[in-house]
Design an enzyme around this catalytic site. Structure first.
Site, PDB file in Angstrom:
ATOM      1  CG  ASP A  21     123.349  46.624 -67.986  1.00 33.51           C
ATOM      2  OD1 ASP A  21     123.026  46.618 -69.181  1.00 33.51           O
ATOM      3  OD2 ASP A  21     122.550  46.552 -67.058  1.00 33.51           O
ATOM      4  CG  HIS A  33     120.742  39.854 -62.564  1.00 29.96           C
ATOM      5  ND1 HIS A  33     119.579  39.121 -62.426  1.00 29.96           N
ATOM      6  CD2 HIS A  33     120.579  40.643 -63.653  1.00 29.96           C
ATOM      7  CE1 HIS A  33     118.757  39.463 -63.407  1.00 29.96           C
ATOM      8  NE2 HIS A  33     119.335  40.385 -64.160  1.00 29.96           N
TER       9      HIS A  33
HETATM   10  N1  CMC Z   1     128.001  46.398 -55.902  1.00 29.61           N
HETATM   11  C1  CMC Z   1     128.291  46.196 -54.606  1.00 29.61           C
HETATM   12  N2  CMC Z   1     127.513  45.482 -53.772  1.00 29.61           N
HETATM   13  C2  CMC Z   1     126.373  44.991 -54.280  1.00 29.61           C
HETATM   14  C3  CMC Z   1     126.023  45.148 -55.623  1.00 29.61           C
HETATM   15  C4  CMC Z   1     126.890  45.887 -56.445  1.00 29.61           C
HETATM   16  N3  CMC Z   1     126.609  46.101 -57.724  1.00 29.61           N
HETATM   17  N4  CMC Z   1     124.839  44.533 -55.847  1.00 29.61           N
HETATM   18  C5  CMC Z   1     124.472  43.978 -54.695  1.00 29.61           C
HETATM   19  N5  CMC Z   1     125.410  44.260 -53.743  1.00 29.61           N
HETATM   20  C6  CMC Z   1     125.432  43.770 -52.362  1.00 29.61           C
HETATM   21  C7  CMC Z   1     124.455  44.556 -51.488  1.00 29.61           C
HETATM   22  O1  CMC Z   1     125.092  45.657 -50.869  1.00 29.61           O
HETATM   23  C8  CMC Z   1     124.055  43.482 -50.506  1.00 29.61           C
HETATM   24  O2  CMC Z   1     125.078  43.324 -49.552  1.00 29.61           O
HETATM   25  P1  CMC Z   1     124.717  43.006 -48.004  1.00 29.61           P
HETATM   26  O3  CMC Z   1     124.001  41.684 -48.028  1.00 29.61           O
HETATM   27  O4  CMC Z   1     126.011  42.981 -47.319  1.00 29.61           O
HETATM   28  O5  CMC Z   1     123.826  44.130 -47.566  1.00 29.61           O
HETATM   29  C9  CMC Z   1     124.020  42.209 -51.339  1.00 29.61           C
HETATM   30  O6  CMC Z   1     124.958  42.430 -52.401  1.00 29.61           O
HETATM   31  C10 CMC Z   1     122.647  41.883 -51.924  1.00 29.61           C
HETATM   32  O7  CMC Z   1     122.173  43.065 -52.551  1.00 29.61           O
HETATM   33  P2  CMC Z   1     120.660  43.327 -52.912  1.00 29.61           P
HETATM   34  O8  CMC Z   1     120.475  44.796 -53.156  1.00 29.61           O
HETATM   35  O9  CMC Z   1     119.771  42.660 -51.918  1.00 29.61           O
HETATM   36  O10 CMC Z   1     120.529  42.533 -54.255  1.00 29.61           O
HETATM   37  P3  CMC Z   1     119.357  42.660 -55.268  1.00 29.61           P
HETATM   38  O11 CMC Z   1     119.171  41.320 -55.826  1.00 29.61           O
HETATM   39  O12 CMC Z   1     118.169  43.322 -54.678  1.00 29.61           O
HETATM   40  O13 CMC Z   1     119.976  43.696 -56.331  1.00 29.61           O
HETATM   41  C11 CMC Z   1     120.689  44.689 -58.312  1.00 29.61           C
HETATM   42  C12 CMC Z   1     120.123  43.428 -57.659  1.00 29.61           C
HETATM   43  C13 CMC Z   1     120.863  44.454 -59.818  1.00 29.61           C
HETATM   44  C14 CMC Z   1     119.700  45.870 -58.128  1.00 29.61           C
HETATM   45  C15 CMC Z   1     122.050  45.042 -57.650  1.00 29.61           C
HETATM   46  O14 CMC Z   1     122.951  43.968 -57.786  1.00 29.61           O
HETATM   47  C16 CMC Z   1     122.661  46.321 -58.200  1.00 29.61           C
HETATM   48  O15 CMC Z   1     122.317  47.414 -57.740  1.00 29.61           O
HETATM   49  N6  CMC Z   1     123.597  46.222 -59.222  1.00 29.61           N
HETATM   50  C17 CMC Z   1     124.175  47.359 -59.829  1.00 29.61           C
HETATM   51  C18 CMC Z   1     123.226  47.869 -60.900  1.00 29.61           C
HETATM   52  C19 CMC Z   1     123.234  46.980 -62.114  1.00 29.61           C
HETATM   53  O16 CMC Z   1     124.279  46.625 -62.641  1.00 29.61           O
HETATM   54  N7  CMC Z   1     122.014  46.680 -62.619  1.00 29.61           N
HETATM   55  C20 CMC Z   1     121.846  45.934 -63.850  1.00 29.61           C
HETATM   56  C21 CMC Z   1     121.146  44.637 -63.668  1.00 29.61           C
HETATM   57  S1  CMC Z   1     121.266  43.622 -65.132  1.00 29.61           S
HETATM   58  C22 CMC Z   1     120.322  44.429 -66.324  1.00 29.61           C
HETATM   59  C23 CMC Z   1     118.883  44.183 -66.141  1.00 29.61           C
HETATM   60  O17 CMC Z   1     118.460  43.018 -66.234  1.00 29.61           O
HETATM   61  O18 CMC Z   1     118.164  45.174 -65.925  1.00 29.61           O
END
Ligand code: CMC
Length: 432
Positions: free
Chosen positions: A367, A309
Site C-alpha cells: 500500500d 505486515h
Molecule cells: N507503524 C508503526 N509501528 C508499527 C506499525 C506501523 N505501521 N505496524 C506495527 N507497528 C509496531 C507496533 O506498534 C508493535 O510495536 P511494539 O511491539 O513495540 O508494541 C509492533 O510493530 C508489532 O505490531 P503488531 O500490531 O503486533 O503487528 P501486526 O502484525 O498485528 O500488525 C498491521 C500488522 C498491518 C496491522 C500493522 O503493521 C499496521 O497497522 N500497519 C499499518 C497499516 C497498513 O499499512 N496495513 C496494510 C497491510 S498490507 C495490505 C493488506 O494485505 O491488507
C-alpha cells in the site's frame, strides 16, 4: 502444559493427567502444523489464539507466503515473474484452475470473461438508490451482494457449472461495477464495456471516458493497472479471505460471500490502508517534515501507514514491483517530480535505517506506493480499496471454490474463553 514433538512425527501434549498424541502435518513447503482436531475431544481443552497468529484454518494449494524471506507465490509462481511476464486474466485462470492456461484455454477464458462484462440493465438503476455522496466501497458491498438477486441462476453452490458461471460473472462484472461506483460518485453517466478492449483497458475507459469525449487508453497505464491487479489477486488466508471462507462455510451463495469479503477489506488495517497511506504522505507534505512525523510514530501517537505486515517481516515482494510501477506511471505522465513521491522515498529510506522500524521488522507493504500511483492515474483515494476489491475477487473466488470442493470442509465455528458471569438467578425488574 508442556508440549514436544516425537520422532515419529507426532506432537504429544500433556495436560494434567491427560496425554494426547496429535499428528504433525507437513505442507509442500513452510512450517509444520500440529493437527489439534482431537484435542478437545480427548483432553477437554481448547486452544486460545486471538487474531489467529498461530492457527492454520484450512489446507490450501493456491498461494504461499514466506514472510521472513519476503516470498509470495501464486500456485508456485513467484509474484515478480507473474507481474513481469503474465497478464491479470492469465493469473485469474492460474488461481482458479491451478495451472497456467494453454493458448487455446486462454482464448476461451478471455472470451468468456469479456462476454460477461455487461450488467443487467435493471442493475444500473440499483446504483441510483445510493446517496450521491456514498463512499464507493459502500456501493461495492451493496452492489456485489445484490448480484445474488440479479443472477440467482448461479447461486446453487452444489452445482459445479453454476459455481463456474458465478466465478466468471464476478470476475467479468467487477470492473463494470467498480467503474459505476466511481462514475456515480463523480456524477457522470455510466460507460458501457467494449469487447475489443482488454480487461484493464476496458476498466480504465469505463472510469475515464465521458459521452463528450472518448478515453484513449495509454498502453503504459493499462499495463500498470493490469500489474496492480496481479499484485492484489490473492494473499492466502488474510482477514477478507478468511471472511469469505467463513461466510461460505455455512453454504451461503458466492455473491454474498464476496460481498462479506469486500466489507472486511474496507477496514484501514487491511485494504483501506492504501487510502490512509496516501493521506499520510499528503499530511507530511514535504521532506523536511518527515523527522517530526517519524517521532510521532515512535511516541505511538499514530502508525506509519503502508508499513508493517502481519506475515511479512521482510520487504513485501509486492511493494518492490509496486515501487517500479509507480516510477513508470509517473514517468509516462510527466510527474517524475511529484512531491509525494519524494516524501515516500525519503520516508522509506529513513524507516529502513531507523532502529525503531528495523527492530520491529517494519518494511513498506504494497500500500505504500500504490496510493501515489493510483492517484497519479486519476483515481480519487476513495477508489483505492475498490480497485483492491476488484483484483482480489479472483483470489476470494478461488479460495471459496477450493473450500466448497474440499470433502473435509465443515462450517467454521471458533470457540472462546468465556470470562462473563457464571450462572445466576433472574431478578424481576422491580427487585433490581
Ligand atoms: N507503524 C508503526 N509501528 C508499527 C506499525 C506501523 N505501521 N505496524 C506495527 N507497528 C509496531 C507496533 O506498534 C508493535 O510495536 P511494539 O511491539 O513495540 O508494541 C509492533 O510493530 C508489532 O505490531 P503488531 O500490531 O503486533 O503487528 P501486526 O502484525 O498485528 O500488525 C498491521 C500488522 C498491518 C496491522 C500493522 O503493521 C499496521 O497497522 N500497519 C499499518 C497499516 C497498513 O499499512 N496495513 C496494510 C497491510 S498490507 C495490505 C493488506 O494485505 O491488507
Amino acid at each position: 502444559m508442556d508440549s514436544k514433538v516425537t520422532p515419529g512425527g507426532n506432537a504429544v501434549f500433556t495436560i494434567g493427567d491427560k496425554t494426547v498424541e496429535m499428528p504433525i502435518l507437513k505442507g509442500s513447503t513452510g512450517p509444520d502444523v500440529v493437527d489439534i482436531r482431537k484435542l478437545y475431544a480427548e483432553a477437554d481443552v481448547f486452544t486460545y489464539d486471538p487474531g489467529f497468529t498461530s492457527t492454520a484454518s484450512c489446507e490450501s494449494q493456491i498461494t504461499y507466503i514466506d514472510g521472513d524471506a519476503g516470498v509470495l507465490l501464486y500456485r508456485g509462481y513467484p509474484i515478480d515473474q507473474l507481474a513481469e511476464n503474465s497478464s491479470f486474466l492469465e493469473v485469474c485462470y492460474l488461481l482458479l484452475h491451478g495451472e497456467l492456461p494453454t493458448a487455446t484455454q486462454f482464448a476461451e477464458f478471455e472470451r468468456t470473461i469479456t462476454y460477461h462484462t455487461m450488467l443487467h440493465e435493471q442493475f444500473d438503476r440499483f446504483f441510483q438508490t445510493f446517496r450521491r455522496d456514498a463512499h464507493p466501497m459502500a456501493i461495492m458491498v451493496g452492489a456485489v451482494g445484490a448480484l445474488s438477486a440479479f443472477y440467482h441462476d448461479s447461486t446453487n453452490i452444489h452445482d459445479e457449472r453454476q459455481r463456474q458461471i458465478s466465478a466468471h460473472r464476478m470476475i467479468a462484472k467487477m470492473p463494470t461495477i467498480a467503474a459505476r461506483a466511481f462514475k456515480y460518485a463523480v456524477g457522470q453517466p455510466f460507460v458501457y464495456p467494449r469487447n475489443e478492449l482488454g480487461y484493464a483497458d476496458n476498466f480504465l475507459r469505463m472510469c475515464f471516458a465521458v459521452p463528450a469525449e472518448d478515453y484513449k487508453v495509454n498502453k503504459v497505464l493499462a499495463r500498470a493497472m493490469d500489474r496492480i491487479f496481479i499484485l492484489h489477486a490473492d494473499h492466502e488466508q488474510n482477514a477478507s479471505t478468511s471472511t469469505v471462507r467463513l461466510a461460505g462455510s455455512s453454504g451461503a451463495n458466492p455473491f454474498a460471500c464476496i460481498a462479506a469479503g469486500i466489507a472486511c477489506l474496507w477496514g484501514p488495517s487491511h485494504g483501506g490502508a492504501n487510502e490512509e497511506a496516501l493521506n499520510m504522505l499528503k499530511e507530511i507534505g514535504t521532506v523536511d517534515r518527515i523527522p517530526e512525523y517519524v517521532q510521532g510514530v515512535k511516541d505511538r501517537r499514530y502508525r506509519l501507514m503502508g508499513f508493517g505486515h502481519r506475515v511479512y517481516k521482510n520487504y513485501d515482494p509486492r511493494a518492490k514491483v509496486m515501487q517500479k510501477t509507480c516510477h513508470e506511471v509517473l514517468d509516462v505522465l510527466g510527474k517524475r517530480d511529484e512531491p509525494l513521491l519524494q516524501v515516500a522515498m525519503e520516508l522509506e529510506r529513513i524507516a529502513l535505517s531507523d532502529p525503531y522500524f528495523v527492530e520491529r521488522k517494519l518494511y513498506p507493504n504494497i500500500d505504500f506506493y500504490s496510493g501515489i500511483t493510483l492517484s497519479a492515474m486519476g483515481f480519487p483515494s476513495e477508489m483505492f480499496t475498490v480497485l483492491f476489491a476488484l483484483a482480489r475477487t479472483v483470489g476470494w473466488i478461488a479460495q471459496w471454490k477450493e473450500m466448497i470442493e474440499d470433502p473435509s470442509q465443515k462450517i467454521g465455528r471458533p470457540r472462546q474463553v468465556y470470562t462473563g458471569p457464571t450462572i445466576r438467578e433472574f431478578v424481576p425488574i422491580e427487585k433490581r
